[in-house]
Design a protein around this motif. Structure first.
Motif, PDB file in Angstrom:
ATOM      1  N   HIS A 175       1.305  10.794 -11.981  1.00  0.00           N
ATOM      2  CA  HIS A 175       2.631  10.993 -11.387  1.00  0.00           C
ATOM      3  C   HIS A 175       3.433   9.714 -11.339  1.00  0.00           C
ATOM      4  O   HIS A 175       4.538   9.695 -10.836  1.00  0.00           O
ATOM      5  N   HIS A 176       2.819   8.636 -11.832  1.00  0.00           N
ATOM      6  CA  HIS A 176       3.485   7.360 -11.593  1.00  0.00           C
ATOM      7  C   HIS A 176       4.677   7.103 -12.462  1.00  0.00           C
ATOM      8  O   HIS A 176       5.447   6.169 -12.216  1.00  0.00           O
ATOM      9  N   GLY A 177       4.889   7.910 -13.504  1.00  0.00           N
ATOM     10  CA  GLY A 177       6.046   7.741 -14.351  1.00  0.00           C
ATOM     11  C   GLY A 177       7.347   7.973 -13.595  1.00  0.00           C
ATOM     12  O   GLY A 177       8.414   7.673 -14.097  1.00  0.00           O
ATOM     13  N   MET A 178       7.238   8.483 -12.378  1.00  0.00           N
ATOM     14  CA  MET A 178       8.448   8.802 -11.600  1.00  0.00           C
ATOM     15  C   MET A 178       9.031   7.590 -10.885  1.00  0.00           C
ATOM     16  O   MET A 178       9.949   7.726 -10.103  1.00  0.00           O
ATOM     17  N   HIS A 179       8.461   6.435 -11.104  1.00  0.00           N
ATOM     18  CA  HIS A 179       9.003   5.265 -10.444  1.00  0.00           C
ATOM     19  C   HIS A 179      10.441   5.022 -10.799  1.00  0.00           C
ATOM     20  O   HIS A 179      10.764   4.898 -11.929  1.00  0.00           O
ATOM     21  N   THR A 207       6.661  11.678  -3.949  1.00  0.00           N
ATOM     22  CA  THR A 207       7.390  10.516  -3.460  1.00  0.00           C
ATOM     23  C   THR A 207       6.394   9.537  -2.859  1.00  0.00           C
ATOM     24  O   THR A 207       5.350   9.935  -2.348  1.00  0.00           O
ATOM     25  N   MET A 208       6.740   8.252  -2.903  1.00  0.00           N
ATOM     26  CA  MET A 208       5.822   7.234  -2.427  1.00  0.00           C
ATOM     27  C   MET A 208       6.288   6.676  -1.098  1.00  0.00           C
ATOM     28  O   MET A 208       7.456   6.331  -0.939  1.00  0.00           O
ATOM     29  N   VAL A 209       5.365   6.625  -0.167  1.00  0.00           N
ATOM     30  CA  VAL A 209       5.673   6.131   1.172  1.00  0.00           C
ATOM     31  C   VAL A 209       4.831   4.874   1.427  1.00  0.00           C
ATOM     32  O   VAL A 209       3.607   4.939   1.366  1.00  0.00           O
ATOM     33  N   ASN A 268      -2.910   7.929  -3.424  1.00  0.00           N
ATOM     34  CA  ASN A 268      -2.633   6.631  -2.807  1.00  0.00           C
ATOM     35  C   ASN A 268      -2.943   5.512  -3.810  1.00  0.00           C
ATOM     36  O   ASN A 268      -3.820   5.647  -4.646  1.00  0.00           O
ATOM     37  N   HIS A 269      -2.180   4.447  -3.705  1.00  0.00           N
ATOM     38  CA  HIS A 269      -2.346   3.362  -4.674  1.00  0.00           C
ATOM     39  C   HIS A 269      -1.848   2.041  -4.118  1.00  0.00           C
ATOM     40  O   HIS A 269      -1.214   2.000  -3.063  1.00  0.00           O
ATOM     41  N   ILE A 270      -2.137   1.003  -4.846  1.00  0.00           N
ATOM     42  CA  ILE A 270      -1.643  -0.330  -4.513  1.00  0.00           C
ATOM     43  C   ILE A 270      -0.498  -0.616  -5.464  1.00  0.00           C
ATOM     44  O   ILE A 270      -0.629  -0.435  -6.672  1.00  0.00           O
ATOM     45  N   MET A 271       0.655  -1.015  -4.896  1.00  0.00           N
ATOM     46  CA  MET A 271       1.836  -1.262  -5.719  1.00  0.00           C
ATOM     47  C   MET A 271       1.997  -2.765  -5.900  1.00  0.00           C
ATOM     48  O   MET A 271       2.094  -3.502  -4.916  1.00  0.00           O
ATOM     49  N   LEU A 272       1.984  -3.193  -7.141  1.00  0.00           N
ATOM     50  CA  LEU A 272       2.125  -4.612  -7.480  1.00  0.00           C
ATOM     51  C   LEU A 272       3.552  -4.830  -7.963  1.00  0.00           C
ATOM     52  O   LEU A 272       3.960  -4.246  -8.970  1.00  0.00           O
ATOM     53  N   LEU A 330       0.870  -1.178   0.000  1.00  0.00           N
ATOM     54  CA  LEU A 330       0.000   0.000   0.000  1.00  0.00           C
ATOM     55  C   LEU A 330       0.903   1.222   0.000  1.00  0.00           C
ATOM     56  O   LEU A 330       1.787   1.336   0.842  1.00  0.00           O
ATOM     57  N   HIS A 331       0.693   2.121  -0.935  1.00  0.00           N
ATOM     58  CA  HIS A 331       1.537   3.317  -1.003  1.00  0.00           C
ATOM     59  C   HIS A 331       0.729   4.597  -0.883  1.00  0.00           C
ATOM     60  O   HIS A 331      -0.350   4.717  -1.460  1.00  0.00           O
ATOM     61  N   GLU A 332       1.298   5.538  -0.166  1.00  0.00           N
ATOM     62  CA  GLU A 332       0.741   6.879  -0.113  1.00  0.00           C
ATOM     63  C   GLU A 332       1.660   7.782  -0.936  1.00  0.00           C
ATOM     64  O   GLU A 332       2.881   7.664  -0.855  1.00  0.00           O
TER      65      GLU A 332
HETATM   66 CU   LIG Z   1       3.957   3.188  -5.402  1.00  0.00          CU
END
Ligand SMILES: [Cu+2]
Length: 152
Positions: free
Chosen positions: A148-152, A82-84, A104-108, A71-73
């Motif tokens: 914003h997820h392209g920042m992974h 940034t993801m926490v 917030n999202h679920i990281m697989l 689980l990411h915030e």
């Molecule tokens: Cu994430």
């Protein structure tokens, strides 16, 4: 015969209670963002409505298709997202938890098999009251907004 009847009664009781637990929470539009096969971290999104009369928390997610699920915030610091990782995300009674791109999202993490656009990913949501809700998340392309997820 007595034993069979008792088994049926237990089964009905069990099914009845799990259906009730599932009704306290309503999952809206679960989806996974499609990515090229070279990408080993995918994000899943959905809305989770708490229709119950007490607050609950989303405490975990499981999927047989990934080595790890978190689980990411998403926290904004100086215009940088940034993801926490979080142990749980709360949902007020009558409230809704929005997991969406840029938030917030679920990281697989580390898919065990290819995640193809148009397919589905099985996810089981685990809540603080012990209830579990299983959903099939549709794999599809994201819209352009708030991405914003392209920042992974
Ligand atoms: Cu994430």
């Amino acid at each position: 015969m007595r034993i069979i009847c008792l088994t049926w009664m237990l089964l009905i009781t069990f099914l009845g209670s799990s259906a009730w637990a599932g009704e306290a929470v309503r999952v809206e539009d679960p989806w996974v963002r499609a990515a090229p096969p070279s990408v080993h971290v995918l994000a899943a999104y959905m809305g989770i409505e708490n229709k119950g009369s007490s607050a609950i928390s989303l405490t975990g997610i499981e999927s047989p298709d990934f080595a790890k699920v978190e689980l990411h915030e998403t926290v904004m610091t100086d215009d940088m997202a940034t993801m926490v990782p979080r142990d749980s995300l709360p949902i007020d009674a009558g409230g809704k938890l929005e997991l969406k791109p840029g938030g917030n999202h679920i990281m697989l993490i580390d898919p065990k098999k290819p995640v193809a656009e148009g397919g589905t990913v099985p996810l089981t949501l685990i809540f603080s009251d012990g209830s579990r809700v299983s959903v099939q998340a549709a794999v599809r392309k994201a819209g352009e907004m708030n991405d914003h997820h392209g920042m992974h």
